[in-house]
Design a protein around this motif. Structure first.
Motif, mmCIF file in Angstrom:
data_model
loop_
_atom_site.group_PDB
_atom_site.id
_atom_site.type_symbol
_atom_site.label_atom_id
_atom_site.label_comp_id
_atom_site.label_asym_id
_atom_site.label_seq_id
_atom_site.Cartn_x
_atom_site.Cartn_y
_atom_site.Cartn_z
ATOM 1 N N PRO A 45 40.852 38.252 44.275
ATOM 2 C CA PRO A 45 42.024 38.128 45.545
ATOM 3 C C PRO A 45 43.353 38.931 44.786
ATOM 4 O O PRO A 45 43.529 37.522 44.208
ATOM 5 N N GLY A 46 43.764 40.209 45.066
ATOM 6 C CA GLY A 46 45.428 40.053 44.474
ATOM 7 C C GLY A 46 45.465 40.838 43.424
ATOM 8 O O GLY A 46 46.346 41.707 42.789
ATOM 9 N N ALA A 47 43.987 41.359 43.075
ATOM 10 C CA ALA A 47 44.074 42.718 41.659
ATOM 11 C C ALA A 47 44.402 43.779 41.818
ATOM 12 O O ALA A 47 44.025 44.316 43.342
ATOM 13 N N LEU A 48 45.482 43.870 40.723
ATOM 14 C CA LEU A 48 45.422 45.377 40.855
ATOM 15 C C LEU A 48 44.180 45.976 41.239
ATOM 16 O O LEU A 48 42.724 46.274 40.801
ATOM 17 N N ALA A 49 44.490 48.150 41.428
ATOM 18 C CA ALA A 49 43.316 48.605 40.977
ATOM 19 C C ALA A 49 42.492 48.836 39.624
ATOM 20 O O ALA A 49 43.784 48.074 38.404
ATOM 21 N N GLU A 50 41.628 49.386 39.537
ATOM 22 C CA GLU A 50 40.612 49.042 38.534
ATOM 23 C C GLU A 50 41.452 49.522 37.001
ATOM 24 O O GLU A 50 41.568 48.467 36.387
ATOM 25 N N ALA A 51 41.723 50.314 37.323
ATOM 26 C CA ALA A 51 42.477 50.888 35.742
ATOM 27 C C ALA A 51 43.386 49.889 35.412
ATOM 28 O O ALA A 51 43.987 50.078 33.944
ATOM 29 N N ASP A 52 44.474 49.663 36.510
ATOM 30 C CA ASP A 52 45.460 48.835 36.507
ATOM 31 C C ASP A 52 45.800 47.338 35.829
ATOM 32 O O ASP A 52 46.069 47.228 35.222
ATOM 33 N N PHE A 53 44.235 47.099 36.389
ATOM 34 C CA PHE A 53 44.159 45.705 36.335
ATOM 35 C C PHE A 53 43.545 45.894 34.841
ATOM 36 O O PHE A 53 43.921 45.025 34.516
ATOM 37 N N LEU A 54 42.168 46.673 34.044
ATOM 38 C CA LEU A 54 42.366 46.149 33.343
ATOM 39 C C LEU A 54 43.121 46.831 32.129
ATOM 40 O O LEU A 54 43.551 46.273 31.060
ATOM 41 N N ALA A 55 44.203 47.181 32.525
ATOM 42 C CA ALA A 55 45.076 48.092 31.263
ATOM 43 C C ALA A 55 46.391 46.702 31.310
ATOM 44 O O ALA A 55 46.680 46.013 30.185
ATOM 45 N N ARG A 56 46.683 45.532 32.090
ATOM 46 C CA ARG A 56 47.247 44.371 32.122
ATOM 47 C C ARG A 56 47.097 43.803 32.243
ATOM 48 O O ARG A 56 47.917 42.375 31.620
ATOM 49 N N CYS A 57 45.776 42.810 32.228
ATOM 50 C CA CYS A 57 45.213 41.910 32.196
ATOM 51 C C CYS A 57 44.571 41.518 30.854
ATOM 52 O O CYS A 57 44.763 42.423 29.842
ATOM 53 N N ILE A 58 45.625 40.009 30.270
ATOM 54 C CA ILE A 58 45.826 39.843 28.883
ATOM 55 C C ILE A 58 44.101 38.982 28.629
ATOM 56 O O ILE A 58 44.525 38.234 27.364
ATOM 57 N N ARG A 59 43.726 38.793 29.408
ATOM 58 C CA ARG A 59 42.018 37.708 29.185
ATOM 59 C C ARG A 59 43.057 36.163 29.147
ATOM 60 O O ARG A 59 41.991 35.768 27.760
ATOM 61 N N CYS A 60 43.564 35.929 29.095
ATOM 62 C CA CYS A 60 44.123 34.460 29.102
ATOM 63 C C CYS A 60 43.118 32.905 29.357
ATOM 64 O O CYS A 60 43.706 32.351 28.840
ATOM 65 N N GLY A 61 42.380 33.435 30.609
ATOM 66 C CA GLY A 61 41.753 32.690 30.822
ATOM 67 C C GLY A 61 42.394 31.588 32.547
ATOM 68 O O GLY A 61 42.067 30.541 32.388
ATOM 69 N N ARG A 62 43.492 31.735 32.337
ATOM 70 C CA ARG A 62 43.809 30.860 33.374
ATOM 71 C C ARG A 62 43.955 31.141 35.530
ATOM 72 O O ARG A 62 43.589 30.007 35.721
ATOM 73 N N CYS A 63 43.263 31.722 35.335
ATOM 74 C CA CYS A 63 42.949 32.289 36.875
ATOM 75 C C CYS A 63 41.722 31.743 36.674
ATOM 76 O O CYS A 63 41.113 30.721 37.557
ATOM 77 N N ALA A 64 40.489 31.579 36.011
ATOM 78 C CA ALA A 64 39.833 30.825 36.189
ATOM 79 C C ALA A 64 39.679 28.978 36.111
ATOM 80 O O ALA A 64 39.471 28.220 36.605
ATOM 81 N N GLU A 65 40.673 28.900 35.108
ATOM 82 C CA GLU A 65 40.828 26.958 35.527
ATOM 83 C C GLU A 65 41.781 26.746 35.836
ATOM 84 O O GLU A 65 42.005 25.818 36.523
ATOM 85 N N VAL A 66 42.486 27.767 36.937
ATOM 86 C CA VAL A 66 43.221 26.944 38.495
ATOM 87 C C VAL A 66 42.286 27.113 39.411
ATOM 88 O O VAL A 66 42.391 26.388 40.673
ATOM 89 N N CYS A 67 41.659 27.639 39.455
ATOM 90 C CA CYS A 67 40.360 27.816 40.805
ATOM 91 C C CYS A 67 39.998 26.821 41.204
ATOM 92 O O CYS A 67 38.956 25.886 40.209
ATOM 93 N N PRO A 68 40.032 26.123 42.481
ATOM 94 C CA PRO A 68 38.962 25.249 42.625
ATOM 95 C C PRO A 68 37.702 25.097 43.199
ATOM 96 O O PRO A 68 37.272 23.884 43.022
ATOM 97 N N ASN A 69 37.481 26.440 43.050
ATOM 98 C CA ASN A 69 36.073 26.771 43.686
ATOM 99 C C ASN A 69 34.721 27.352 42.484
ATOM 100 O O ASN A 69 34.183 27.143 42.679
ATOM 101 N N SER A 70 35.418 26.712 41.584
ATOM 102 C CA SER A 70 35.257 27.833 40.346
ATOM 103 C C SER A 70 33.649 28.882 40.081
ATOM 104 O O SER A 70 32.993 29.147 39.515
#
Length: 197
Positions: A45-70
């Motif tokens: 939720p809150g992800a940018l439009a796909e092309a912008d999202f792919l260009a900006r995401c640095i694959r750091c893994g933080r979003c999954a680590e913080v997700c309480p619902n896994s």
């Protein structure tokens, strides 16, 4: 382990940015590659439009680590190198509970911060839109069900029910996938059609 993951994430992020800027102007080819992926998936939720999202995401893994619902996973090489390591959600397996923690922790803005307030959620969350398959839905076959409506976190805004708890998807659906996850039918009678394409 976190240092190694961060290094790999940065490596893939740089590669994706270079690919988007040099080989694939505007990142549109990256988005087209994702459209050919056979599994239906959502972005957080809150992800940018796909092309912008792919260009900006640095694959750091933080979003999954913080997700309480896994519910957040990462693409492997099955989708191609340029999208490898980016986060995705399969709603039938584990849906998003709209906690918005992923946007709060994203360091690049690939996933935008979203307040847990209705107006902000409706304005910034565009994961997809639910679609009811009436021929599979118990409520449309004469049996009252209503499980999807009770799972919906935005009742009355994203979904309402009619006779025998027949679900009607409204314009306020943001595509969290909780309705699809809760559906007792196999195959599911309600599914999220992603907006990323």
């Amino acid at each position: 382990m976190n240092r190694r993951r961060r290094f790999l994430g940065q490596l893939f992020g740089v590669a994706a940015v270079l690919a988007a800027s040099s080989h694939f102007p505007g990142g549109t080819a990256l988005a087209r590659g994702l459209q050919r992926y056979s599994t239906r998936f959502l972005r957080p939720p809150g992800a940018l439009a796909e092309a912008d999202f792919l260009a900006r995401c640095i694959r750091c893994g933080r979003c999954a680590e913080v997700c309480p619902n896994s519910c957040i996973r990462y693409f492997d090489l099955e989708i191609g190198f340029s999208a490898m390591g980016t986060p995705y959600i399969i709603p039938r397996e584990q849906a998003c509970i709209l906690c918005m923690k992923c946007g709060d922790i994203c360091p690049t803005g690939a996933i935008q911060p979203v307040k847990r307030e209705l107006d902000d959620v409706l304005a910034k969350v565009h994961m997809g839109h639910a679609r009811v398959e009436k021929q599979l839905c118990l409520s449309y076959q004469g049996q009252s069900c209503g499980v999807c409506f009770r799972a919906c976190p935005l009742q009355g805004t994203a979904m309402r029910v009619g006779y025998l708890e027949q679900p009607h998807v409204l314009d306020g659906c943001v595509g969290c996938g909780l309705c699809e996850r809760s559906c007792i039918q196999m195959p599911q009678a309600i599914r999220i059609i992603p907006f990323w394409g």
